[in-house]
Design an enzyme around this catalytic site. Sequence first.
Site, PDB file in Angstrom:
ATOM      1  N   CYS A   1      -8.354  -4.720 -10.815  1.00 54.01           N
ATOM      2  CA  CYS A   1      -7.957  -3.306 -10.216  1.00 54.01           C
ATOM      3  C   CYS A   1      -6.661  -3.648  -9.579  1.00 54.01           C
ATOM      4  O   CYS A   1      -6.279  -2.432  -8.495  1.00 54.01           O
ATOM      5  CB  CYS A   1      -9.142  -2.636  -9.368  1.00 54.01           C
ATOM      6  SG  CYS A   1      -9.721  -3.738  -7.831  1.00 54.01           S
TER       7      CYS A   1
ATOM      8  N   ASP B   1      -3.905  -8.924  -3.515  1.00 51.64           N
ATOM      9  CA  ASP B   1      -4.238  -9.797  -2.517  1.00 51.64           C
ATOM     10  C   ASP B   1      -4.459 -10.927  -3.073  1.00 51.64           C
ATOM     11  O   ASP B   1      -3.966 -12.111  -2.340  1.00 51.64           O
ATOM     12  CB  ASP B   1      -5.342  -9.405  -1.757  1.00 51.64           C
ATOM     13  CG  ASP B   1      -5.141  -8.110  -0.709  1.00 51.64           C
ATOM     14  OD1 ASP B   1      -4.051  -8.453   0.023  1.00 51.64           O
ATOM     15  OD2 ASP B   1      -5.958  -7.387  -0.493  1.00 51.64           O
TER      16      ASP B   1
ATOM     17  N   HIS C   1       0.866  -1.334  -0.033  1.00 51.45           N
ATOM     18  CA  HIS C   1       0.009   0.093   0.036  1.00 51.45           C
ATOM     19  C   HIS C   1       0.764   1.455  -0.102  1.00 51.45           C
ATOM     20  O   HIS C   1       0.539   2.378  -0.533  1.00 51.45           O
ATOM     21  CB  HIS C   1      -0.973   0.088   1.247  1.00 51.45           C
ATOM     22  CG  HIS C   1      -2.152  -0.844   0.925  1.00 51.45           C
ATOM     23  ND1 HIS C   1      -2.282  -2.059   1.627  1.00 51.45           N
ATOM     24  CD2 HIS C   1      -3.289  -0.836   0.030  1.00 51.45           C
ATOM     25  CE1 HIS C   1      -3.247  -2.928   1.019  1.00 51.45           C
ATOM     26  NE2 HIS C   1      -3.940  -1.865   0.175  1.00 51.45           N
TER      27      HIS C   1
ATOM     28  N   GLU D   1     -10.619 -11.584  -4.393  1.00 54.04           N
ATOM     29  CA  GLU D   1      -9.081 -11.395  -3.887  1.00 54.04           C
ATOM     30  C   GLU D   1      -8.742 -12.411  -2.924  1.00 54.04           C
ATOM     31  O   GLU D   1      -7.576 -12.401  -2.507  1.00 54.04           O
ATOM     32  CB  GLU D   1      -8.651  -9.804  -3.432  1.00 54.04           C
ATOM     33  CG  GLU D   1      -9.597  -9.474  -2.430  1.00 54.04           C
ATOM     34  CD  GLU D   1      -9.490  -8.013  -1.851  1.00 54.04           C
ATOM     35  OE1 GLU D   1      -8.449  -7.352  -2.203  1.00 54.04           O
ATOM     36  OE2 GLU D   1     -10.272  -7.346  -1.103  1.00 54.04           O
TER      37      GLU D   1
HETATM   38  C1  PEP Z   1      -6.078  -5.553  -4.401  1.00 51.71           C
HETATM   39  O1  PEP Z   1      -6.064  -6.473  -3.457  1.00 51.71           O
HETATM   40  O2  PEP Z   1      -5.563  -6.016  -5.843  1.00 51.71           O
HETATM   41  C2  PEP Z   1      -6.703  -4.323  -4.232  1.00 51.71           C
HETATM   42  C3  PEP Z   1      -6.877  -3.514  -5.353  1.00 51.71           C
HETATM   43  O3  PEP Z   1      -6.912  -4.012  -2.956  1.00 51.71           O
HETATM   44  P1  PEP Z   1      -5.775  -3.309  -2.045  1.00 51.71           P
HETATM   45  O4  PEP Z   1      -4.415  -3.188  -2.907  1.00 51.71           O
HETATM   46  O5  PEP Z   1      -6.292  -2.017  -1.593  1.00 51.71           O
HETATM   47  O6  PEP Z   1      -5.697  -4.329  -1.126  1.00 51.71           O
HETATM   48 MG    MG Z   2      -6.754  -5.891  -1.773  1.00 54.11          MG
END
Ligand code: PEP
Ligand code: MG
Length: 577
Positions: free
Chosen positions: A500, A453, A188, A429
């Site tokens: 995403c 994830d 993140h 995910e």
């Molecule tokens: C993911 O897990 O790909 C996602 C888009 O959510 P985050 O990166 O916020 O966990």
């Molecule tokens: Mg995620």
Amino acid sequence: MRIFKGIAASGGLAKGKALVHVRSSLVAEKQHIMAGDVATELEKFHKAIELARKNLEEHQLPEISAEPAEILETHLMMLSDPDYLLQIEQYITTNLVCAQWAVEYVTNHMIELLEKSLDEVLRDRAVDFKDVSLHLLNALSGKGARRLDSLTEDVILVSDSLMPSELFAMDKTHIKGIALDGGGRASHVAILVRAFNIPSVLALGTASQKVHDGDEIIVDGNYGEVFIRPDLVVSQNLDERFARWQQHEHELHQMADLPTEMTDGHVVLLKSNIQTGSEVESAKSIGASGIGLFRSEFLFMDAHGGSSEEQQFQAYKHVVEAMSPLPVTIRTIDVGGDKVVSGMGIDEKNPILGWRAVRFCLSRKDIFTIQLRALLRASVYGKLQIMFPMISGVEELSAVLHLFDHVKEECKIEHIPFDPDIKVGTMIEVPSAALCADILAKKVDFFSIGTNDLIQYTIAVDRGNEKIAYLYQPLHPGVLRSIKMIVEKAHKGGIPVSLCGEMASDPLYSVLLAGMGLDELSMGFQSLLQVRKILRDVSFKDAKQLADNVMEMDSYLTITTYIREWMHDRFDHFTTI
Ligand code: PEP
Ligand code: MG
């Protein structure tokens, strides 16, 4: 001069003076003291209070705007709060522990109590107590305060590790580049540095130990290199390399108003991922087809931005209105994991597998209901879609949808207008959700694959751990089979599917993902135009053939080599591989 090589996390070149922030020195350790040392420990604590106060007062500069000045005032008052200070003193005396541990323990206890309060003002105080305790720990560590939330000059931040919440709270107008010892491309922190457009390199090993405050340093976020005390020739070469990159970026902007249509007419929607409302303008300027993922949890991290129903409503309304008539998919809060929001009582032994996202929301229905109400209220201002993170199976999804229906009923009773046709989707995910995609597809309007994830849980590899980053392979046949299965099951169930995760933003994977049948790709604004340029140069037929060939292969090494060669043969401008 020393050169460090790491992960290119956010593009651009930054030059400046280093500011070293070693986070591990702020972690309190439990140390027992002898009864005879209590007086010395108390004296140390009293000196730390004075030092913390002095450091805070020094930051009460005239140019500070009204809001931060109020926050400083609150923190200064807390540093004089007799009840708080007395509790820490008593903890040292009765439990015979060092002052650091007493500060940590008492603060956490106070935060827990405050967050249970029904009074919102008191709940917000929890964040302030955490900040004040950091000032105290800083002073106790003997290093003096390192205020990253109000810097007075431009710096390149060098650190061992950073939490998303810390990065959020920093004064980013003065942070021109970031060099971190740890982190992975899909962490993140990496996602945030890209969102804030700060040139950054992660996973540098021990760089923070080799740099001193004030050292000249260059961060090349395109090539993943950091130069400490660079010589003149290297600096000039980097300038030239950067100028070429800027020219390429400039050319890409011609793609901003074009659709992402492949040579045989097939269209893939490219949308933007955002973390804050202020990113909407970037999303619009590059011609995104909507917002595919608004990570709403960052609203809660913006400690003084607020997360009341009204504040959330305003934030969602702003984004939805600004993008209208294009769709905006807002994901409900995904706190937990590495996204710990102070004051929510999340303190997990195994955070990645623990109390996060909908698991948290379903046990904190008070917080969840407020968010759902705010989202429904904002839905009349444009095209808002809601998406739930970390769904692991149908029971969880049903529970979330049941609560959502209940909140809708409440809104009807209260005559609060909302879009009756609002679409809801789920992120896929978690491997169990991928395996049950056909079941979940019956309950929602769309899927969005969170590969960050999904890769982490499929391969059992922590997405933020640089030591095992070599295992984090988006092209692992296990991951690709999973994506393929999700797409097929979604389409069979008659719903569209987006991707995403950060995989969508890597141009190396663009053709493959289009060929696998993804209807949408949602990504940070830094890479959208490059992805568009690639997809506009290829036919869907060829992309499908590429995907079919890849699905026959048995290892990520073979697949990676094959895709690199395939892309290299077609795109002479393809510099990122
Ligand atoms: C993911 O897990 O790909 C996602 C888009 O959510 P985050 O990166 O916020 O966990
Ligand atoms: Mg995620």
